[in-house]
Design a protein around this motif. Sequence first.
Motif, PDB file in Angstrom:
ATOM      1  N   TYR A 199       0.725  -1.298   0.046  1.00 13.04           N
ATOM      2  CA  TYR A 199      -0.106  -0.090   0.007  1.00 13.04           C
ATOM      3  C   TYR A 199       0.682   1.290  -0.144  1.00 13.04           C
ATOM      4  O   TYR A 199       0.342   2.181  -0.429  1.00 13.04           O
ATOM      5  CB  TYR A 199      -0.889   0.020   1.213  1.00 13.04           C
ATOM      6  CG  TYR A 199      -2.287  -0.674   1.055  1.00 13.04           C
ATOM      7  CD1 TYR A 199      -2.503  -1.848  -0.051  1.00 13.04           C
ATOM      8  CD2 TYR A 199      -3.550  -0.134   1.570  1.00 13.04           C
ATOM      9  CE1 TYR A 199      -3.291  -2.337  -0.391  1.00 13.04           C
ATOM     10  CE2 TYR A 199      -4.577  -1.093   1.302  1.00 13.04           C
ATOM     11  CZ  TYR A 199      -4.720  -1.555   0.509  1.00 13.04           C
ATOM     12  OH  TYR A 199      -6.044  -2.334   0.184  1.00 13.04           O
ATOM     13  N   GLU A 200       2.011   1.291   0.388  1.00 16.57           N
ATOM     14  CA  GLU A 200       3.054   2.286   0.684  1.00 16.57           C
ATOM     15  C   GLU A 200       3.280   2.700  -1.215  1.00 16.57           C
ATOM     16  O   GLU A 200       3.377   3.826  -1.452  1.00 16.57           O
ATOM     17  CB  GLU A 200       4.372   2.155   1.308  1.00 16.57           C
ATOM     18  CG  GLU A 200       4.989   3.379   1.445  1.00 16.57           C
ATOM     19  CD  GLU A 200       4.573   4.423   2.036  1.00 16.57           C
ATOM     20  OE1 GLU A 200       4.798   5.683   1.743  1.00 16.57           O
ATOM     21  OE2 GLU A 200       3.561   4.453   2.930  1.00 16.57           O
ATOM     22  N   VAL A 201       3.745   1.746  -1.487  1.00 20.56           N
ATOM     23  CA  VAL A 201       4.076   1.884  -3.091  1.00 20.56           C
ATOM     24  C   VAL A 201       2.936   2.339  -3.875  1.00 20.56           C
ATOM     25  O   VAL A 201       3.053   3.280  -4.816  1.00 20.56           O
ATOM     26  CB  VAL A 201       4.648   0.415  -3.657  1.00 20.56           C
ATOM     27  CG1 VAL A 201       4.825   0.752  -5.224  1.00 20.56           C
ATOM     28  CG2 VAL A 201       5.995   0.006  -3.156  1.00 20.56           C
ATOM     29  N   LEU A 202       1.747   2.029  -3.780  1.00 20.03           N
ATOM     30  CA  LEU A 202       0.454   2.228  -4.319  1.00 20.03           C
ATOM     31  C   LEU A 202       0.334   3.598  -3.932  1.00 20.03           C
ATOM     32  O   LEU A 202      -0.245   4.299  -4.876  1.00 20.03           O
ATOM     33  CB  LEU A 202      -0.595   1.410  -4.092  1.00 20.03           C
ATOM     34  CG  LEU A 202      -0.618  -0.038  -4.567  1.00 20.03           C
ATOM     35  CD1 LEU A 202      -1.590  -1.019  -3.977  1.00 20.03           C
ATOM     36  CD2 LEU A 202      -0.409  -0.221  -6.015  1.00 20.03           C
ATOM     37  N   SER A 203       0.503   4.105  -2.770  1.00 19.38           N
ATOM     38  CA  SER A 203       0.383   5.683  -2.344  1.00 19.38           C
ATOM     39  C   SER A 203       1.233   6.518  -3.130  1.00 19.38           C
ATOM     40  O   SER A 203       0.656   7.600  -3.902  1.00 19.38           O
ATOM     41  CB  SER A 203       0.540   5.663  -0.742  1.00 19.38           C
ATOM     42  OG  SER A 203       0.375   6.891  -0.733  1.00 19.38           O
ATOM     43  N   LEU A 227      -9.607  -0.784  -4.458  1.00 20.02           N
ATOM     44  CA  LEU A 227      -8.934  -1.888  -3.304  1.00 20.02           C
ATOM     45  C   LEU A 227      -9.677  -1.585  -2.006  1.00 20.02           C
ATOM     46  O   LEU A 227     -10.107  -0.327  -1.688  1.00 20.02           O
ATOM     47  CB  LEU A 227      -7.655  -1.583  -3.170  1.00 20.02           C
ATOM     48  CG  LEU A 227      -6.460  -2.178  -4.517  1.00 20.02           C
ATOM     49  CD1 LEU A 227      -5.141  -1.616  -4.288  1.00 20.02           C
ATOM     50  CD2 LEU A 227      -6.679  -3.369  -4.863  1.00 20.02           C
ATOM     51  N   PRO A 228      -9.619  -2.731  -1.268  1.00 23.18           N
ATOM     52  CA  PRO A 228     -10.100  -2.497   0.056  1.00 23.18           C
ATOM     53  C   PRO A 228      -9.483  -1.325   0.802  1.00 23.18           C
ATOM     54  O   PRO A 228      -8.248  -1.333   1.011  1.00 23.18           O
ATOM     55  CB  PRO A 228     -10.020  -3.558   0.655  1.00 23.18           C
ATOM     56  CG  PRO A 228      -9.874  -4.709  -0.468  1.00 23.18           C
ATOM     57  CD  PRO A 228      -9.339  -3.937  -1.441  1.00 23.18           C
ATOM     58  N   TYR A 229     -10.383  -0.600   1.417  1.00 23.34           N
ATOM     59  CA  TYR A 229      -9.799   0.459   2.359  1.00 23.34           C
ATOM     60  C   TYR A 229      -8.681   1.213   1.374  1.00 23.34           C
ATOM     61  O   TYR A 229      -7.585   1.985   1.972  1.00 23.34           O
ATOM     62  CB  TYR A 229      -8.975   0.004   3.593  1.00 23.34           C
ATOM     63  CG  TYR A 229      -9.835  -0.789   4.612  1.00 23.34           C
ATOM     64  CD1 TYR A 229     -10.763   0.023   5.450  1.00 23.34           C
ATOM     65  CD2 TYR A 229     -10.003  -2.334   4.481  1.00 23.34           C
ATOM     66  CE1 TYR A 229     -11.747  -0.725   6.216  1.00 23.34           C
ATOM     67  CE2 TYR A 229     -11.047  -2.798   5.238  1.00 23.34           C
ATOM     68  CZ  TYR A 229     -11.722  -2.206   6.260  1.00 23.34           C
ATOM     69  OH  TYR A 229     -12.744  -2.839   7.004  1.00 23.34           O
ATOM     70  N   SER A 230      -9.097   1.874   0.278  1.00 22.95           N
ATOM     71  CA  SER A 230      -8.127   2.469  -0.482  1.00 22.95           C
ATOM     72  C   SER A 230      -8.186   3.912  -0.142  1.00 22.95           C
ATOM     73  O   SER A 230      -7.039   4.681  -0.244  1.00 22.95           O
ATOM     74  CB  SER A 230      -8.776   2.602  -2.064  1.00 22.95           C
ATOM     75  OG  SER A 230     -10.257   3.301  -1.922  1.00 22.95           O
ATOM     76  N   GLU A 231      -8.675   4.417   0.661  1.00 30.04           N
ATOM     77  CA  GLU A 231      -8.677   5.678   1.423  1.00 30.04           C
ATOM     78  C   GLU A 231      -7.323   5.706   2.217  1.00 30.04           C
ATOM     79  O   GLU A 231      -6.864   6.858   2.380  1.00 30.04           O
ATOM     80  CB  GLU A 231      -9.920   6.225   2.312  1.00 30.04           C
ATOM     81  CG  GLU A 231     -10.154   5.091   3.614  1.00 30.04           C
ATOM     82  CD  GLU A 231     -11.028   4.276   3.288  1.00 30.04           C
ATOM     83  OE1 GLU A 231     -11.896   3.854   4.116  1.00 30.04           O
ATOM     84  OE2 GLU A 231     -10.944   3.473   2.238  1.00 30.04           O
ATOM     85  N   VAL A 232      -7.004   4.603   2.690  1.00 31.98           N
ATOM     86  CA  VAL A 232      -5.519   4.527   3.408  1.00 31.98           C
ATOM     87  C   VAL A 232      -4.455   4.994   2.365  1.00 31.98           C
ATOM     88  O   VAL A 232      -3.437   5.677   2.658  1.00 31.98           O
ATOM     89  CB  VAL A 232      -5.254   3.137   4.087  1.00 31.98           C
ATOM     90  CG1 VAL A 232      -3.671   3.208   4.622  1.00 31.98           C
ATOM     91  CG2 VAL A 232      -6.348   3.091   5.061  1.00 31.98           C
ATOM     92  N   ILE A 233      -4.862   4.490   1.172  1.00 35.68           N
ATOM     93  CA  ILE A 233      -3.751   4.862   0.011  1.00 35.68           C
ATOM     94  C   ILE A 233      -3.975   6.425  -0.279  1.00 35.68           C
ATOM     95  O   ILE A 233      -2.920   6.892  -0.779  1.00 35.68           O
ATOM     96  CB  ILE A 233      -3.860   3.794  -1.277  1.00 35.68           C
ATOM     97  CG1 ILE A 233      -3.727   2.299  -0.805  1.00 35.68           C
ATOM     98  CG2 ILE A 233      -3.038   4.256  -2.212  1.00 35.68           C
ATOM     99  CD1 ILE A 233      -4.283   1.405  -1.843  1.00 35.68           C
ATOM    100  N   THR A 234      -5.173   6.803  -0.572  1.00 34.46           N
ATOM    101  CA  THR A 234      -5.612   7.995  -1.542  1.00 34.46           C
ATOM    102  C   THR A 234      -5.691   9.416  -0.468  1.00 34.46           C
ATOM    103  O   THR A 234      -6.026  10.072  -0.998  1.00 34.46           O
ATOM    104  CB  THR A 234      -6.726   7.688  -2.243  1.00 34.46           C
ATOM    105  OG1 THR A 234      -8.125   7.607  -1.480  1.00 34.46           O
ATOM    106  CG2 THR A 234      -6.486   6.639  -3.423  1.00 34.46           C
ATOM    107  N   CYS A 235      -5.985   8.985   0.840  1.00 33.69           N
ATOM    108  CA  CYS A 235      -6.074  10.050   1.738  1.00 33.69           C
ATOM    109  C   CYS A 235      -5.411  11.229   1.637  1.00 33.69           C
ATOM    110  O   CYS A 235      -5.964  12.268   1.787  1.00 33.69           O
ATOM    111  CB  CYS A 235      -5.918   9.354   3.179  1.00 33.69           C
ATOM    112  SG  CYS A 235      -4.401   8.894   3.899  1.00 33.69           S
ATOM    113  N   ASN A 236      -3.949  11.062   1.400  1.00 37.94           N
ATOM    114  CA  ASN A 236      -3.242  12.244   1.278  1.00 37.94           C
ATOM    115  C   ASN A 236      -3.503  13.069   0.340  1.00 37.94           C
ATOM    116  O   ASN A 236      -3.896  14.578   0.340  1.00 37.94           O
ATOM    117  CB  ASN A 236      -1.697  12.161   1.348  1.00 37.94           C
ATOM    118  CG  ASN A 236      -1.128  11.178   2.464  1.00 37.94           C
ATOM    119  OD1 ASN A 236      -1.531   9.917   2.300  1.00 37.94           O
ATOM    120  ND2 ASN A 236      -0.631  11.829   3.436  1.00 37.94           N
ATOM    121  N   VAL A 237      -3.707  12.416  -1.053  1.00 38.43           N
ATOM    122  CA  VAL A 237      -4.162  13.185  -2.113  1.00 38.43           C
ATOM    123  C   VAL A 237      -5.639  13.802  -2.111  1.00 38.43           C
ATOM    124  O   VAL A 237      -5.854  14.839  -2.626  1.00 38.43           O
ATOM    125  CB  VAL A 237      -4.291  12.156  -3.282  1.00 38.43           C
ATOM    126  CG1 VAL A 237      -4.708  13.084  -4.606  1.00 38.43           C
ATOM    127  CG2 VAL A 237      -2.776  11.782  -3.606  1.00 38.43           C
TER     128      VAL A 237
END
Length: 312
Positions: A199-203, A227-237
Amino acid sequence: MNSWGKSDSEWCPEGEEKCQVCETKNHCVDGFVIGPNDLDLMLRLARAGSVDGKFRRMIAVYVDITAPLYWWKEFDTYKVGTVANSCSTMHKIHAKEFTLEDFSHEHLLKTEGKWIDIDSVDPYEFPALDSMDGLKIIVDMLNHWRKKYLEIDSEIKECHFNELPKREELVKSKKLCWWQMIQLLPSSYNQKRTVMLNYEVLSNIYQHRRNHKLNEWRELCKWIESLPYSEVITCNVTEVKKAELKTFVGNSDTTPVHGGAFDRPTKAEQEEIETLQAAINKLRAQKWSEEQIQMVLKAWGDVQKEIQEMRS
């Protein structure tokens, strides 16, 4: 300090029969639900950056990706936290016959069979050349050398062990045919790889590639959002976009919702943000100062407020 005791994630107590009507089904992964406290902690750590959000490195993702070589060259810049496996092009380039479907060609120009004299085309005008025919010629050439490669390979296998000079000549010819395929192969050739990411790479990918000019990156970012809980990946954006919308429009609510996650922009807000960002980038490219850009944005925001007041 010890957050393990505060964890409220659990296996769903309702059972699979109630999945279709469950209000938390968007935050359920194979029956396991992340609780509000855990999700709030995950989002706060993720927003704090890659150091505090290092838990994202522990969420592994495996995916099969089929993409052209020109896209893989850019993907290969992500070296840390990724592993990829694929069939070797060097050793398997001759394994199957080449077809147009093996290449990405959706943007190639077509002239519907009309012959265009290249020498007569004005280099300052958009050339109406049939690029699709060019690709077909390359595919035919690749198949020609593949056929020669296979024929020579069969001859080598039939050679008697006493025919060493003949065998050596055939090996050289076979290698020459192999070189023709390797160096003729266009970068639009589609290659399938099984990739391991986290998830870090995907972020990082989502943050820097979501508006990329290559459609392949945009499609990958859409998949990331699913993806499941994608807000963990996209939250910064998402948080940046909400802040931009609040700055530019002045009426967006960025109050955290239950669980600490920010509301995602609507489709209209998303288009508005992207339009504004494109305009800002264009102004910066034209050497506008930040002060001048802010004045334009303020005037634009005032106009938007007046329009909303008239509508209300």
